[in-house]
Scaffold this motif. Structure first.
Motif, mmCIF file in Angstrom:
data_model
loop_
_atom_site.group_PDB
_atom_site.id
_atom_site.type_symbol
_atom_site.label_atom_id
_atom_site.label_comp_id
_atom_site.label_asym_id
_atom_site.label_seq_id
_atom_site.Cartn_x
_atom_site.Cartn_y
_atom_site.Cartn_z
ATOM 1 N N CYS A 1 17.799 -103.453 -58.208
ATOM 2 C CA CYS A 1 17.380 -102.702 -57.020
ATOM 3 C C CYS A 1 17.822 -101.246 -57.075
ATOM 4 C CB CYS A 1 17.909 -103.367 -55.756
ATOM 5 S SG CYS A 1 17.099 -104.941 -55.379
ATOM 6 N N VAL A 2 19.047 -100.995 -57.500
ATOM 7 C CA VAL A 2 19.522 -99.612 -57.632
ATOM 8 C C VAL A 2 18.689 -98.881 -58.680
ATOM 9 C CG1 VAL A 2 21.461 -98.190 -58.456
ATOM 10 C CG2 VAL A 2 21.853 -99.993 -56.783
ATOM 11 N N GLY A 3 18.466 -99.522 -59.820
ATOM 12 C CA GLY A 3 17.651 -98.902 -60.865
ATOM 13 C C GLY A 3 16.236 -98.607 -60.397
ATOM 14 N N PHE A 4 15.653 -99.524 -59.628
ATOM 15 C CA PHE A 4 14.298 -99.338 -59.118
ATOM 16 C C PHE A 4 14.228 -98.164 -58.148
ATOM 17 C CE2 PHE A 4 11.281 -100.664 -55.636
ATOM 18 C CZ PHE A 4 10.128 -100.290 -56.294
ATOM 19 N N PHE A 5 15.222 -98.048 -57.282
ATOM 20 C CA PHE A 5 15.184 -97.024 -56.249
ATOM 21 C C PHE A 5 15.485 -95.617 -56.779
ATOM 22 C CE2 PHE A 5 16.971 -94.602 -52.672
ATOM 23 C CZ PHE A 5 15.896 -94.688 -51.799
ATOM 24 N N MET A 6 16.287 -95.515 -57.827
ATOM 25 C CA MET A 6 16.699 -94.198 -58.325
ATOM 26 C C MET A 6 15.588 -93.526 -59.139
ATOM 27 S SD MET A 6 19.459 -93.988 -56.889
ATOM 28 C CE MET A 6 20.631 -92.817 -57.436
ATOM 29 N N PRO A 7 15.419 -92.221 -58.984
ATOM 30 C CA PRO A 7 14.351 -91.512 -59.706
ATOM 31 C C PRO A 7 14.783 -91.022 -61.089
ATOM 32 C CG PRO A 7 15.366 -90.040 -58.131
ATOM 33 C CD PRO A 7 16.058 -91.375 -57.986
ATOM 34 N N TYR A 8 15.433 -91.881 -61.855
ATOM 35 C CA TYR A 8 15.931 -91.466 -63.170
ATOM 36 C C TYR A 8 15.421 -92.387 -64.273
ATOM 37 C CZ TYR A 8 18.983 -88.886 -60.046
ATOM 38 O OH TYR A 8 19.451 -88.071 -59.051
ATOM 39 N N SER B 1 13.202 -85.339 -63.416
ATOM 40 C CA SER B 1 13.275 -86.786 -63.634
ATOM 41 C C SER B 1 12.289 -87.490 -62.719
ATOM 42 C CB SER B 1 14.692 -87.308 -63.416
ATOM 43 O OG SER B 1 15.096 -87.090 -62.083
ATOM 44 N N PHE B 2 11.842 -88.664 -63.183
ATOM 45 C CA PHE B 2 10.869 -89.473 -62.458
ATOM 46 C C PHE B 2 11.359 -90.905 -62.325
ATOM 47 C CE2 PHE B 2 8.412 -86.242 -64.681
ATOM 48 C CZ PHE B 2 7.523 -85.799 -63.715
ATOM 49 N N GLY B 3 10.971 -91.545 -61.229
ATOM 50 C CA GLY B 3 11.074 -92.990 -61.080
ATOM 51 C C GLY B 3 9.655 -93.505 -60.976
ATOM 52 N N PHE C 1 8.274 -94.237 -57.932
ATOM 53 C CA PHE C 1 7.716 -93.674 -56.708
ATOM 54 C C PHE C 1 8.515 -92.475 -56.192
ATOM 55 C CE2 PHE C 1 10.810 -96.800 -55.524
ATOM 56 C CZ PHE C 1 11.444 -96.297 -54.400
ATOM 57 N N ARG C 2 9.462 -91.983 -57.002
ATOM 58 C CA ARG C 2 10.273 -90.834 -56.623
ATOM 59 C C ARG C 2 10.344 -89.849 -57.787
ATOM 60 N NH1 ARG C 2 15.828 -92.075 -54.830
ATOM 61 N NH2 ARG C 2 15.602 -90.306 -53.471
ATOM 62 N N ARG C 3 10.743 -88.634 -57.459
ATOM 63 C CA ARG C 3 10.814 -87.587 -58.469
ATOM 64 C C ARG C 3 11.907 -86.600 -58.071
ATOM 65 N NH1 ARG C 3 6.231 -83.668 -60.905
ATOM 66 N NH2 ARG C 3 7.726 -82.190 -61.700
ATOM 67 N N CYS C 4 12.563 -86.000 -59.069
ATOM 68 C CA CYS C 4 13.524 -84.931 -58.833
ATOM 69 C C CYS C 4 13.023 -83.667 -59.522
ATOM 70 C CB CYS C 4 14.907 -85.282 -59.381
ATOM 71 S SG CYS C 4 15.760 -86.547 -58.436
ATOM 72 N N SER C 5 13.005 -82.567 -58.799
ATOM 73 C CA SER C 5 12.552 -81.241 -59.235
ATOM 74 C C SER C 5 11.033 -81.222 -59.391
ATOM 75 C CB SER C 5 13.206 -80.808 -60.550
ATOM 76 O OG SER C 5 14.605 -80.717 -60.395
ATOM 77 N N TYR C 6 10.408 -80.306 -58.715
ATOM 78 C CA TYR C 6 8.953 -80.184 -58.787
ATOM 79 C C TYR C 6 8.554 -78.715 -58.637
ATOM 80 C CZ TYR C 6 9.728 -80.386 -53.740
ATOM 81 O OH TYR C 6 10.201 -80.169 -52.486
#
Length: 200
Positions: A24-31, A43-45, A47-52
């Motif tokens: 669950c932690v791995g799924f939720f994190m955008p890394y 970085s991408f997950g 359904f999430r993303r960091c820096s755009y």
């Protein structure tokens, strides 16, 4: 406090919780995927993303906003494969979490988990791990989307990372699922105590 679990069952309960938490932690994190764009780490997950990148009107150029968040909508996720991956992996994580919470309650409540219930729960864990594994297998199919290609040097494609690399969250999600499928499913078969037979 009475428990409905054997000693093996208690180990199963703790391992089930660890596997579910890891996935669950791995799924939720955008890394899940690391790369860079405009000189900044991205970085991408699923359904999430960091820096755009955004267009800065005052300087008339593209700049990177360094913050993490979800995509604005489900359709905003870069590829159809990642949308499917999000649904499938989310369902798998939900199943693992459901079984983990049930097993932890079994540590405190007598006659909650019988041998049959333990085996059914093990089957549900296997299904959850299978769904997460399918999600992890689908994830590389989305590496050919334009958003990913911008980050990975325009050389990425399906199952080809280009200049990007897999992140720790991808491995966490997969490892939690693998442990749930292999270890938890096996331990579940020996987890419940034999039900008492009451004479009527």
């Amino acid at each position: 406090m009475a428990s409905s679990l054997t000693c093996t069952g208690v180990i199963w309960a703790l391992l089930s919780f660890l596997c579910a938490a890891t996935s669950c932690v791995g799924f939720f994190m955008p890394y899940w995927l690391w790369g860079s764009q405009l000189g900044k780490p991205v970085s991408f997950g699923t359904f999430r993303r960091c820096s755009y990148p955004v267009h800065d009107e005052s300087r008339q150029m593209m700049v990177m906003v360094e913050e993490c968040g979800r995509y604005a909508s489900f359709q905003g996720i870069p590829s159809t494969e990642w949308r499917i991956c999000t649904i499938v992996t989310g369902l798998g994580c939900g199943l693992l979490l459901l079984v983990a919470l049930t097993t932890l309650m079994g540590c405190c409540v007598s006659e909650l988990i019988s041998r049959t219930v333990g085996r059914v729960a093990g089957g549900i864990q296997f299904l959850g791990g299978l769904l997460i594994g399918a999600g992890c297998a689908l994830y590389p199919l989305g590496w050919d989307s334009e958003e990913i290609r911008q980050t990975c040097g325009y050389v990425s494609g399906q199952f080809d990372l280009g200049k990007c690399e897999l992140g720790w969250a991808y491995y966490c999600t997969g490892a939690g699922a693998a442990a749930a499928m292999l270890l938890c499913t096996w331990l579940a078969c020996f987890s419940g105590k034999k039900q008492k037979q009451y004479p009527y």
